[in-house]
Design a protein around this motif. Structure first.
Motif, short mmCIF file in Angstrom:
data_model
loop_
_atom_site.label_atom_id
_atom_site.label_comp_id
_atom_site.label_asym_id
_atom_site.label_seq_id
_atom_site.Cartn_x
_atom_site.Cartn_y
_atom_site.Cartn_z
N ARG A 1 0.78 -1.14 0.04
CA ARG A 1 -0.07 0.00 0.08
C ARG A 1 0.74 1.30 0.01
NH1 ARG A 1 -5.52 1.24 3.82
NH2 ARG A 1 -6.19 2.73 2.49
N LYS A 2 0.64 2.27 -0.82
CA LYS A 2 1.56 3.20 -1.22
C LYS A 2 1.56 4.04 -0.10
CE LYS A 2 2.50 6.85 -4.67
NZ LYS A 2 2.31 7.46 -5.71
N ASN A 3 2.58 4.67 0.40
CA ASN A 3 2.95 5.65 1.39
C ASN A 3 2.58 4.99 2.99
OD1 ASN A 3 3.87 7.49 -0.39
ND2 ASN A 3 1.82 8.31 -0.54
N PHE A 4 2.62 3.64 2.82
CA PHE A 4 2.60 2.96 4.29
C PHE A 4 4.06 2.32 4.48
CE2 PHE A 4 -1.68 3.80 3.49
CZ PHE A 4 -2.44 3.67 4.74
N PRO A 5 4.12 1.57 5.63
CA PRO A 5 5.47 1.22 6.07
C PRO A 5 6.35 0.31 4.89
CG PRO A 5 4.28 1.63 8.13
CD PRO A 5 3.51 1.69 6.93
N LEU A 6 5.23 -0.72 4.60
CA LEU A 6 5.85 -1.72 3.59
C LEU A 6 6.25 -1.12 2.44
CD1 LEU A 6 6.18 -4.65 2.89
CD2 LEU A 6 4.04 -4.89 2.18
N TRP A 7 5.61 -0.21 1.84
CA TRP A 7 5.90 0.55 0.48
C TRP A 7 7.14 1.27 0.82
CZ3 TRP A 7 6.57 5.53 -0.63
CH2 TRP A 7 6.65 5.87 -2.44
N ASP A 8 7.41 1.93 1.91
CA ASP A 8 8.73 2.56 2.21
C ASP A 8 9.84 1.60 2.56
OD1 ASP A 8 7.49 4.95 2.56
OD2 ASP A 8 7.04 4.77 4.45
N LEU A 9 9.67 0.71 2.78
CA LEU A 9 10.91 -0.24 3.00
C LEU A 9 11.36 -1.16 1.60
CD1 LEU A 9 9.48 -2.06 6.23
CD2 LEU A 9 11.78 -0.95 5.94
N ILE A 10 10.05 -1.30 0.79
CA ILE A 10 10.56 -1.88 -0.39
C ILE A 10 11.18 -1.09 -1.17
CG2 ILE A 10 9.41 -2.82 -2.63
CD1 ILE A 10 7.61 -4.20 -0.91
N PHE A 11 10.74 0.24 -1.33
CA PHE A 11 11.25 1.23 -2.24
C PHE A 11 12.67 1.86 -1.77
CE2 PHE A 11 7.12 0.77 -4.29
CZ PHE A 11 7.36 0.68 -5.73
N SER A 12 12.87 1.68 -0.55
CA SER A 12 14.23 2.27 0.07
C SER A 12 15.31 1.47 -0.62
CB SER A 12 14.17 2.07 1.68
OG SER A 12 14.14 0.65 2.02
#
Length: 284
Positions: free
Chosen positions: A200-211
């Motif tokens: 889900r965009k702009n949620f913690p999983l999204w942040d971790l993946i795109f880091s």
């Protein structure tokens, strides 16, 4: 059809639009105590403690159920789940909430029978009528050994078990994993190249993946709300189904070509046999 697809859903902030633990605590008036105790114990243990405190204040199981029935959910989530199931997908839930909350909500929404498996923290109502919430992994006796996950549940270990069980079935099935939180990162790392992850965009999983997206082997498809979840999920299912049909078509074509080749060989062999018979025949 999508019989070779397993869609694994997180629950909080994925199927429903908020955190079910916070929702119950807030709606039943336990927010202040929850915030006081939060720094002192793991979340899962805290939820069990909060159920004890709410019970001592006279809150009943029926009170908890009524609160859960009011939980917000995007209007396109239910059609998305039903559509994926109708197309042949196997649906599962992998959540760090608890079985009582999840099953109560799914039963209220008429969705429980659409899921073949629910993996979450176990819970039960004791003889006093109090809801008990236990850890999925009993961290009081041993650790699951994963530094990415909370002590009570490593979703990565559960995904590995699911992958192992699918491998035993023989057919190579693809996994679509949908989630939002940091606890969904470990299972996302376990997915294979043929799989798909929907953060889900702009949620913690999204942040971790795109880091550091290179760590993820699966195809990544972001989504923002229930409407986009439905759209993206069905697009992935359609894509996988078309790929499977193409592979089956190639296999069928190859089989037909082989059969035609065998037939030709048989005809040649029969013709040669007849010519040989005629050549060797003695005129009367």
């Amino acid at each position: 059809m999508a019989e070779k697809i397993v869609a694994v859903f997180d629950f909080d902030k994925t199927i429903i639009d908020l955190d079910s633990d916070n929702w119950v605590v807030d709606e039943l008036g336990g927010t202040e105590l929850f915030n006081q105790l939060l720094p002192t114990m793991p979340w899962n243990s805290l939820m069990d403690r909060m159920m004890k405190e709410l019970h001592s204040q006279g809150k009943t199981i029926e009170d908890i159920k009524e609160v859960l029935k009011r939980v917000p959910i995007h209007p396109r989530i239910i059609p998305a789940i039903k559509s994926a199931h109708a197309l042949g997908c196997e649906l599962r839930i992998l959540s760090d909430a608890n079985m009582f909350f999840i099953e109560t909500i799914l039963n209220h929404l008429g969705l429980k029978d659409y899921f073949s498996e629910i993996n979450s923290n176990p819970s039960f109502v004791d003889e006093e009528g109090r809801l008990r919430i236990l850890p999925y992994h009993d961290f009081t006796t041993s650790s699951h050994g994963c530094s990415l996950c909370p002590p009570n549940m490593c979703k990565g270990l559960i995904i590995e078990r699911i992958q192992a069980s699918l491998a035993k079935e023989g057919d190579k099935k693809k996994i679509i994993y949908l989630g939002d939180g940091s606890g969904d990162y470990c299972p996302s790392l376990k997915l294979k190249e043929e799989d798909h992850v929907m953060p889900r965009k702009n949620f913690p999983l999204w942040d971790l993946i795109f880091s550091n997206p290179i760590r993820i082997k699966a195809e990544i498809h972001e989504w923002t709300d229930g409407e986009e979840l439905e759209k993206v999920l069905l697009q992935i299912i359609n894509k996988i189904s078309l790929e499977e049909e193409e592979e089956e078509g190639k296999s069928t074509c190859a089989s037909q070509l082989l059969s035609a080749s065998d037939c030709k060989l048989q005809i040649i062999s029969a013709s040669a046999h007849e010519a040989l018979r005629q050549a060797l025949s003695v005129p009367q």
